[in-house]
Write a protein that holds these residues in place. Structure first.
Motif, PDB file in Angstrom:
ATOM      1  N   ASP A  93      29.935  67.125 -47.248  1.00  0.00           N
ATOM      2  CA  ASP A  93      29.023  66.350 -48.102  1.00  0.00           C
ATOM      3  C   ASP A  93      27.577  66.825 -48.082  1.00  0.00           C
ATOM      4  O   ASP A  93      26.786  66.450 -48.943  1.00  0.00           O
ATOM      5  N   ASP A  94      27.217  67.621 -47.102  1.00  0.00           N
ATOM      6  CA  ASP A  94      25.826  68.054 -47.005  1.00  0.00           C
ATOM      7  C   ASP A  94      25.366  68.668 -48.333  1.00  0.00           C
ATOM      8  O   ASP A  94      26.048  69.522 -48.912  1.00  0.00           O
ATOM      9  N   PRO A  95      24.207  68.218 -48.860  1.00  0.00           N
ATOM     10  CA  PRO A  95      23.791  68.684 -50.198  1.00  0.00           C
ATOM     11  C   PRO A  95      23.579  70.190 -50.303  1.00  0.00           C
ATOM     12  O   PRO A  95      23.852  70.788 -51.348  1.00  0.00           O
ATOM     13  N   ILE A  96      23.100  70.802 -49.234  1.00  0.00           N
ATOM     14  CA  ILE A  96      22.866  72.259 -49.331  1.00  0.00           C
ATOM     15  C   ILE A  96      24.198  73.007 -49.217  1.00  0.00           C
ATOM     16  O   ILE A  96      24.389  74.058 -49.836  1.00  0.00           O
ATOM     17  N   PHE A  97      25.137  72.444 -48.462  1.00  0.00           N
ATOM     18  CA  PHE A  97      26.490  73.029 -48.446  1.00  0.00           C
ATOM     19  C   PHE A  97      27.087  72.965 -49.848  1.00  0.00           C
ATOM     20  O   PHE A  97      27.662  73.931 -50.351  1.00  0.00           O
ATOM     21  N   GLN A  98      26.902  71.812 -50.518  1.00  0.00           N
ATOM     22  CA  GLN A  98      27.399  71.658 -51.890  1.00  0.00           C
ATOM     23  C   GLN A  98      26.660  72.601 -52.847  1.00  0.00           C
ATOM     24  O   GLN A  98      27.221  73.065 -53.831  1.00  0.00           O
ATOM     25  N   LEU A  99      25.409  72.870 -52.539  1.00  0.00           N
ATOM     26  CA  LEU A  99      24.591  73.723 -53.406  1.00  0.00           C
ATOM     27  C   LEU A  99      25.033  75.184 -53.368  1.00  0.00           C
ATOM     28  O   LEU A  99      24.935  75.898 -54.360  1.00  0.00           O
ATOM     29  N   VAL A 100      25.543  75.613 -52.210  1.00  0.00           N
ATOM     30  CA  VAL A 100      25.788  77.052 -52.046  1.00  0.00           C
ATOM     31  C   VAL A 100      27.279  77.396 -51.886  1.00  0.00           C
ATOM     32  O   VAL A 100      27.710  78.470 -52.320  1.00  0.00           O
ATOM     33  N   PHE A 101      28.053  76.509 -51.293  1.00  0.00           N
ATOM     34  CA  PHE A 101      29.460  76.833 -51.026  1.00  0.00           C
ATOM     35  C   PHE A 101      30.373  76.271 -52.121  1.00  0.00           C
ATOM     36  O   PHE A 101      30.311  75.083 -52.439  1.00  0.00           O
ATOM     37  N   PRO A 102      31.226  77.137 -52.709  1.00  0.00           N
ATOM     38  CA  PRO A 102      32.124  76.670 -53.770  1.00  0.00           C
ATOM     39  C   PRO A 102      32.983  75.502 -53.296  1.00  0.00           C
ATOM     40  O   PRO A 102      33.483  75.491 -52.162  1.00  0.00           O
ATOM     41  N   GLU A 127      22.035  68.966 -66.099  1.00  0.00           N
ATOM     42  CA  GLU A 127      22.947  70.082 -65.848  1.00  0.00           C
ATOM     43  C   GLU A 127      23.500  70.604 -67.163  1.00  0.00           C
ATOM     44  O   GLU A 127      23.944  69.841 -68.011  1.00  0.00           O
ATOM     45  N   ARG A 128      23.461  71.915 -67.353  1.00  0.00           N
ATOM     46  CA  ARG A 128      23.840  72.484 -68.642  1.00  0.00           C
ATOM     47  C   ARG A 128      25.344  72.436 -68.876  1.00  0.00           C
ATOM     48  O   ARG A 128      26.138  72.348 -67.947  1.00  0.00           O
ATOM     49  N   ASP A 129      25.631  72.615 -70.145  1.00  0.00           N
ATOM     50  CA  ASP A 129      27.000  72.533 -70.619  1.00  0.00           C
ATOM     51  C   ASP A 129      27.723  73.863 -70.355  1.00  0.00           C
ATOM     52  O   ASP A 129      28.054  74.600 -71.273  1.00  0.00           O
ATOM     53  N   THR A 130      27.912  74.200 -69.085  1.00  0.00           N
ATOM     54  CA  THR A 130      28.522  75.489 -68.752  1.00  0.00           C
ATOM     55  C   THR A 130      29.184  75.414 -67.381  1.00  0.00           C
ATOM     56  O   THR A 130      28.917  74.495 -66.605  1.00  0.00           O
ATOM     57  N   GLY A 131      30.036  76.410 -67.093  1.00  0.00           N
ATOM     58  CA  GLY A 131      30.614  76.558 -65.754  1.00  0.00           C
ATOM     59  C   GLY A 131      31.259  75.270 -65.265  1.00  0.00           C
ATOM     60  O   GLY A 131      31.932  74.566 -66.018  1.00  0.00           O
ATOM     61  N   CYS A 174      23.604  79.387 -56.470  1.00  0.00           N
ATOM     62  CA  CYS A 174      23.780  77.942 -56.609  1.00  0.00           C
ATOM     63  C   CYS A 174      25.148  77.706 -57.247  1.00  0.00           C
ATOM     64  O   CYS A 174      25.482  78.354 -58.243  1.00  0.00           O
ATOM     65  N   THR A 175      25.888  76.780 -56.681  1.00  0.00           N
ATOM     66  CA  THR A 175      27.228  76.510 -57.210  1.00  0.00           C
ATOM     67  C   THR A 175      27.174  76.067 -58.671  1.00  0.00           C
ATOM     68  O   THR A 175      28.093  76.313 -59.436  1.00  0.00           O
ATOM     69  N   TYR A 176      26.081  75.405 -59.073  1.00  0.00           N
ATOM     70  CA  TYR A 176      26.005  74.883 -60.437  1.00  0.00           C
ATOM     71  C   TYR A 176      25.340  75.864 -61.394  1.00  0.00           C
ATOM     72  O   TYR A 176      25.027  75.512 -62.524  1.00  0.00           O
ATOM     73  N   CYS A 177      25.122  77.099 -60.970  1.00  0.00           N
ATOM     74  CA  CYS A 177      24.266  78.027 -61.724  1.00  0.00           C
ATOM     75  C   CYS A 177      24.637  78.128 -63.200  1.00  0.00           C
ATOM     76  O   CYS A 177      25.785  78.373 -63.538  1.00  0.00           O
ATOM     77  N   PHE A 178      23.632  77.990 -64.074  1.00  0.00           N
ATOM     78  CA  PHE A 178      23.886  78.140 -65.506  1.00  0.00           C
ATOM     79  C   PHE A 178      23.875  79.608 -65.918  1.00  0.00           C
ATOM     80  O   PHE A 178      24.200  79.939 -67.038  1.00  0.00           O
ATOM     81  N   ARG A 179      23.489  80.482 -64.984  1.00  0.00           N
ATOM     82  CA  ARG A 179      23.511  81.919 -65.285  1.00  0.00           C
ATOM     83  C   ARG A 179      24.658  82.596 -64.551  1.00  0.00           C
ATOM     84  O   ARG A 179      24.624  83.801 -64.306  1.00  0.00           O
ATOM     85  N   TRP A 180      25.703  81.820 -64.168  1.00  0.00           N
ATOM     86  CA  TRP A 180      26.777  82.371 -63.352  1.00  0.00           C
ATOM     87  C   TRP A 180      27.386  83.613 -63.990  1.00  0.00           C
ATOM     88  O   TRP A 180      27.832  84.532 -63.298  1.00  0.00           O
ATOM     89  N   ALA A 181      27.396  83.662 -65.341  1.00  0.00           N
ATOM     90  CA  ALA A 181      28.025  84.801 -66.013  1.00  0.00           C
ATOM     91  C   ALA A 181      27.301  86.110 -65.696  1.00  0.00           C
ATOM     92  O   ALA A 181      27.871  87.194 -65.823  1.00  0.00           O
ATOM     93  N   GLN A 182      26.035  86.013 -65.239  1.00  0.00           N
ATOM     94  CA  GLN A 182      25.294  87.227 -64.864  1.00  0.00           C
ATOM     95  C   GLN A 182      25.899  87.878 -63.616  1.00  0.00           C
ATOM     96  O   GLN A 182      25.642  89.034 -63.353  1.00  0.00           O
ATOM     97  N   PHE A 183      26.654  87.104 -62.837  1.00  0.00           N
ATOM     98  CA  PHE A 183      27.038  87.576 -61.499  1.00  0.00           C
ATOM     99  C   PHE A 183      28.526  87.874 -61.340  1.00  0.00           C
ATOM    100  O   PHE A 183      28.974  88.180 -60.253  1.00  0.00           O
TER     101      PHE A 183
END
Ligand code: SF4
Length: 444
Positions: free
Chosen positions: A64-73, A331-335, A155-164
């Motif tokens: 549940d840790d927010p930074i774990f949620q932020l970075v870990f899928p 949060e954008r409409d992506t990913g 960031c797990t929620y990244c709106f630019r995920w397609a770049q990576f």
């Protein structure tokens, strides 16, 4: 708040799905959590580093840790059927080629370039699309240097995920600063260049200088501001402090300021925890001492910062560091949006609640704002007009500048998460901007 002014150097170490096992040797990650990371990171990018792992995550509060949620899928980031399809292939140790076919099908469903970025934002010069740039609003051009198309953590929620995710046709990237210079010279309405990514500050100072120096020496067109879109202060503050070329980076900031251009660091902070280490305090101080302005922004994300206390605390830290709270985005409409998004009505409540807890100095922040196809649309309020419950919406930015600051109304919908899910209020058949937007789509 006590701010430490110094910190010890830290050697950078990155973690991806190739060496994730190493983390489990020194932090407790159950086999279930590890296996979900292995599956989801086939579809969406995963990268962390030792600062995030050692100093930002509370390992007594996993998952549940927010930074774990932020970075870990997280397993919920994929639809159950998609998760299962990838898991089966991974468990059967299928070849990368076979897994890749399943994965591409899932990625294609995830709206890799939301808000018309590919179709409507890429500028064309003499008939040639400039694929490493975007020009959506009159005053600002986005430039994506090829070497900056990655981040210190994803960031797990990244709106630019397609770049990576390794699909060249899904990327914005340019090595060509001359193209940018020519474009600015022929577009006098542009005052701001946003160098973005990925994260441009991941580049060495030497490479970054190749892009910045021509701008400060030639001042093409009517350029007044250089912005860097970055999450480096949150993910690797040592970049400004003790990395081999930190001093060169700060010198480059000084040179921008000395050239009489404005330097804006568009810093992405998702949670106040990212503002609490000695390293980030020192980094913020070092940046602001150059004369650069730090403006802070982030999306409102379920499981990470969907709490007014988190935002109010974050804005207070930012102001204490001399930075300016700037945007709360939707949060954008992506990913993996189904896992992370918060309905507009709830987003408005969270924003209002947080806004009401802070002093006027924090109230430079705007939101909740959708970066949508027609422009930046803020949820300005929820009201009842002529017996109808409505969202009061406002354009903060528009593809057509005449839309800016215009108020319009949508029928209230408790579940709606994006402008495209809203219907016009008062029985109207369309929003006021739609005909013009269709013309812009057709290039008129
Ligand atoms: S820092 Fe920005 S570009 Fe990088 S992963 Fe996070 S949201 Fe995406």
């Amino acid at each position: 708040m006590k701010i430490s002014r110094s910190c010890n150097p830290k050697q950078y170490k990155a973690y991806t799905n190739r060496n994730i096992q190493e983390i489990s040797q020194f932090k407790s990650l159950s086999e279930d959590v590890l296996s979900a990371i292995r599956v989801v990171s086939r579809v969406l990018p995963f990268r962390a580093n030792n600062y995030v792992i050692d100093e930002l995550i509370d390992w007594n509060n996993i998952p549940d840790d927010p930074i774990f949620q932020l970075v870990f899928p997280q397993p919920g980031m994929l639809e159950p059927a998609d998760f299962e399809a990838v898991r089966q292939q991974v468990d059967q140790k299928a070849s990368d080629h076979v897994i890749g076919q399943v994965v591409t099908g899932i990625q294609d469903k995830m709206n890799p370039h939301p808000a018309g970025q590919m179709q409507m934002n890429v500028p064309v010069q003499k008939g040639k699309p400039l694929s490493g740039m975007q020009h959506k609003y009159n005053e600002t051009v986005l430039f994506f240097p090829t070497q900056g198309q990655t981040c210190h953590a994803y960031c797990t929620y990244c709106f630019r995920w397609a770049q990576f995710v390794g699909h060249e046709d899904l990327k914005f990237a340019s090595k060509n600063v001359d193209e940018l210079m020519r474009y600015l010279d022929s577009h006098p309405q542009v005052t701001d260049v946003l160098i973005t990514g990925g994260d441009p500050l991941i580049m060495s100072s030497k490479i970054l200088r190749r892009f910045v120096e021509p701008l400060i020496q030639n001042k093409p067109g009517n350029i007044r501001t250089i912005r860097f879109g970055t999450k480096v202060p949150a993910y690797w503050p040592y970049r400004f402090l003790t990395d081999r070329d930190s001093d060169d980076l700060i010198r480059l900031f000084d040179e921008v300021i000395d050239s009489d251009l404005h330097l804006a660091i568009m810093a992405h902070f998702s949670h106040y925890r990212e503002l609490q280490t000695d390293a980030v305090a020192s980094a913020m101080k070092r940046i602001t001492e150059t004369g650069a302005m730090i403006r802070c922004q982030a999306p409102l994300i379920r499981h990470i910062n969907d709490d007014p206390h988190v935002w109010a605390t974050m804005w207070n830290y930012q102001v204490n560091y001399g930075a300016t709270p700037y945007y709360m985005f939707v949060e954008r409409d992506t990913g993996p949006k189904n896992y992370f998004s918060v309905p507009l009505a709830e987003a408005y409540d969270i924003f209002t609640n947080a806004y009401s807890r802070v002093s006027g100095l924090c109230r430079t922040v705007r939101g909740p704002s959708m970066s949508a196809t027609p422009g930046k649309i803020q949820v300005e309020g929820i009201s009842e007009i002529a017996g109808e419950k409505v969202f009061v919406l406002k354009f903060i930015q528009g593809r057509d500048p005449s839309w800016v600051n215009k108020i319009f109304y949508a029928h209230y919908d408790e579940k709606a998460r994006w402008i495209t899910e809203l219907k016009p209020a008062f029985g109207e058949s369309s929003f006021f901007y739609e005909d013009r937007l269709n013309e812009i789509r057709k290039g008129k």
